[in-house]
Scaffold this active site. Structure first.
Site, mmCIF file in Angstrom:
data_model
loop_
_atom_site.group_PDB
_atom_site.id
_atom_site.type_symbol
_atom_site.label_atom_id
_atom_site.label_comp_id
_atom_site.label_asym_id
_atom_site.label_seq_id
_atom_site.Cartn_x
_atom_site.Cartn_y
_atom_site.Cartn_z
ATOM 1 C CD GLU A 1 4.975 -18.203 20.719
ATOM 2 O OE1 GLU A 1 5.644 -17.672 19.822
ATOM 3 O OE2 GLU A 1 3.745 -18.048 20.831
ATOM 4 C CE LYS B 1 1.431 -15.101 20.887
ATOM 5 N NZ LYS B 1 2.573 -15.679 20.162
ATOM 6 C CG HIS C 1 5.617 -20.937 10.358
ATOM 7 N ND1 HIS C 1 4.529 -20.499 11.065
ATOM 8 C CD2 HIS C 1 6.637 -20.953 11.236
ATOM 9 C CE1 HIS C 1 4.906 -20.254 12.312
ATOM 10 N NE2 HIS C 1 6.172 -20.521 12.453
ATOM 11 C CG ASP D 1 -6.169 0.961 -2.556
ATOM 12 O OD1 ASP D 1 -6.595 -0.107 -2.040
ATOM 13 O OD2 ASP D 1 -6.685 2.089 -2.361
ATOM 14 C CG ASP E 1 -1.670 -17.001 16.918
ATOM 15 O OD1 ASP E 1 -1.577 -16.769 15.697
ATOM 16 O OD2 ASP E 1 -0.738 -16.769 17.720
ATOM 17 N NE ARG F 1 -2.422 -0.149 3.330
ATOM 18 C CZ ARG F 1 -2.994 -0.487 4.459
ATOM 19 N NH1 ARG F 1 -4.288 -0.367 4.601
ATOM 20 N NH2 ARG F 1 -2.299 -0.961 5.478
ATOM 21 C CG HIS G 1 1.425 -23.444 14.195
ATOM 22 N ND1 HIS G 1 1.450 -23.316 12.827
ATOM 23 C CD2 HIS G 1 1.567 -22.179 14.682
ATOM 24 C CE1 HIS G 1 1.604 -22.032 12.509
ATOM 25 N NE2 HIS G 1 1.671 -21.333 13.621
ATOM 26 C CE LYS H 1 -1.086 -19.253 12.375
ATOM 27 N NZ LYS H 1 -0.944 -18.027 13.023
HETATM 28 C C1 BG6 Z 1 2.631 -17.888 14.398
HETATM 29 C C2 BG6 Z 1 1.747 -17.240 15.424
HETATM 30 O O1 BG6 Z 1 1.848 -18.640 13.511
HETATM 31 O O2 BG6 Z 1 3.563 -18.733 15.031
HETATM 32 C C3 BG6 Z 1 2.580 -16.490 16.452
HETATM 33 O O3 BG6 Z 1 0.831 -16.349 14.807
HETATM 34 C C4 BG6 Z 1 3.664 -17.382 17.031
HETATM 35 O O4 BG6 Z 1 1.751 -15.988 17.492
HETATM 36 C C5 BG6 Z 1 4.437 -18.070 15.916
HETATM 37 O O5 BG6 Z 1 4.518 -16.587 17.817
HETATM 38 C C6 BG6 Z 1 5.408 -19.083 16.471
HETATM 39 O O6 BG6 Z 1 6.229 -19.553 15.437
HETATM 40 P P1 BG6 Z 1 7.694 -20.091 15.726
HETATM 41 O O7 BG6 Z 1 8.177 -20.570 14.400
HETATM 42 O O8 BG6 Z 1 8.471 -18.944 16.266
HETATM 43 O O9 BG6 Z 1 7.559 -21.199 16.741
#
Ligand code: BG6
Length: 440
Positions: free
Chosen positions: A204, A324, A166, A83, A223, A42, A228, A136
């Protein structure tokens, strides 16, 4: 060496600068990919201004001796400000001949997906040789996940859609399945006769950082758990296909996700613990973080117990927890055998495999391999969908999770609190302890 055309929507965003550009550069540096990159965002940057952003945000991650390579890489990047609401802006993407390997990466909020697809289609960028990579969150419940999919499916076939999780790009997560598949000893032990329980933790120390606006409507269940963690669980427990090929792996994951035993409303409060971090020592509480509603009911921690409705797993409990602002950062899965032995997969940090065979504990460090984003982008260029999610998997996960979200919304179960820097509320410990077990 692959060649490809890479169109990035959302090129000035956090994810693009933190993960996507470094992954593209590494793939280029390691001579795995010669990309031709069209970065769009943007911001009304000129080409020069955008390259300056790349230099200041991305180059610093790499060694000074790579300077020349980096310069060569940035010559392959072109910036166009765009945009997403304006169809005419998409003309910048139009080419007379579409590169046979074109990847369009959506690093944008999902509310723009439908619009972006429609505008891309208008300039021919939904031709069969174009693939789209979607980040996501792909919905916040079953209903919205379907709605997003329907809007995309008007323009793109399932075979053109790459839904990124990921974690599936992490070597140590991929190993969960490859070890099982390649080891007859593990296979013979992998069932209710030998396994007492399984636990997976994704902890985390980070709080929500600057992502409050994204995180507050989301929470830990959506999340981390929906994607994951359920993906790791399925790799650990899916019925092994004859071959590790994309369609078979996806089908096996789907079978597994569909066999998660629905949680009974009467057990929900006992089996699913949600909590939020509160101020402790130097840490502020979640509700005091920037962009967070001071009365927020959003969970930053969830621990739950589930069962899998398949004969090989009958009666085996699976415990999942994520949070977290916890006491430590690690991702681990433990398969606890009857009699006190266990096998532990340490995904991060320090990928390793740890086998406790009383009285010995054997530990073996593993290569962490390529960065997850790099691997996934290369897979997408290779049209290899095995580490990407099918829409059916996504829906199966939401089907299982929706009742939890609904119960929480109706405030049917309490929100607990845990001090920032701890390992969650007492109730999460009780979940295992009352059954004579304990978290890692
Ligand atoms: C992301 C989440 O998908 O994964 C984040 O949105 C999280 O909140 C992250 O911190 C953790 O990924 P990794 O690879 O650091 O374990």
């Amino acid at each position: 060496m692959r060649e490809g055309h890479f169109i990035l929507l959302g090129a000035t965003g956090d994810l693009a600068l933190r993960k996507i550009f470094p992954a593209l550069y590494r793939a280029y540096r390691d001579q795995l990919l010669t990309p031709n990159i069209l970065a769009t965002g943007r911001s009304r940057f000129t080409q020069e201004e955008f390259l300056h952003v790349l230099d200041s945000k991305v180059k610093a991650k790499f060694a000074p001796k790579e300077q020349d390579l980096w310069e060569n890489f940035t010559q392959k990047v072109r910036y166009a400000s765009m945009d997403l609401n304006r169809a005419e802006d998409f003309r910048a993407l139009q080419t007379s001949t579409l590169h046979p390997n074109t990847l369009i990466y959506f690093s944008i909020a999902p509310e723009f997906f439908a619009l972006a697809c429609a505008h891309l289609a208008q300039v021919g960028l939904n031709a069969p040789s174009a693939k789209i990579v979607l980040e996501k969150p792909l919905g916040v419940d079953l209903h919205s996940a379907r709605a997003i999919h329907e809007s995309i499916a008007q323009y793109y076939q399932e075979s053109q859609i790459y839904r990124i999780d990921h974690y599936l790009g992490k070597q140590s997560v991929q190993n969960l399945l490859t070890w099982r598949a390649s080891n007859p000893l593990l296979q013979s032990l992998w069932n209710k006769n030998h396994i007492d329980h399984v636990q997976i933790s994704v902890c985390e120390t980070l709080g929500v950082e600057s992502r409050g606006g994204f995180y507050d409507p989301m929470g830990a269940l959506r999340d981390m758990l929906q994607n994951h963690m359920l993906q790791m669980l399925s790799l650990l427990t899916l019925p092994l296909p004859n071959k590790l090929e994309a369609p078979l792996i996806r089908q096996a994951k789907l079978t597994l996700l569909k066999s998660l035993k629905p949680l009974q409303p009467k057990n929900l409060a006992k089996q699913v613990i949600r909590a939020q971090y509160s101020a402790h020592r130097d840490f502020v509480g979640y509700r005091q973080e920037p962009h967070i509603n001071p009365q927020s009911q959003t969970e930053t921690f969830v621990a739950l117990k589930l069962e899998i409705d398949r004969p090989e797993w009958a009666g085996v409990p699976f415990y999942l927890r994520t949070g977290k602002r916890m006491g430590d950062s690690f991702v681990r899965a433990r398969v606890a055998f009857k009699g006190g032995n266990f096998l532990e997969f340490h995904v991060q940090p320090n990928p390793s495999l740890c086998f406790k065979l009383a009285p010995f504990t054997l530990s073996s460090a593993l290569e962490s391999g390529m960065d997850a984003y790099q691997r996934l982008i290369l897979d997408a260029f290779d049209s290899n969908q095995s580490a990407f999610n099918h829409q059916d998997e996504l829906e199966a996960a939401w089907v299982w999770l929706d009742p939890i979200l609904q119960a929480w919304q109706a405030n049917e179960t309490p929100l607990y609190f845990y001090p920032a820097g701890s390992f969650g509320p007492k109730e999460a410990f009780d979940l295992l302890e009352k059954e004579g077990r304990a978290w890692f």
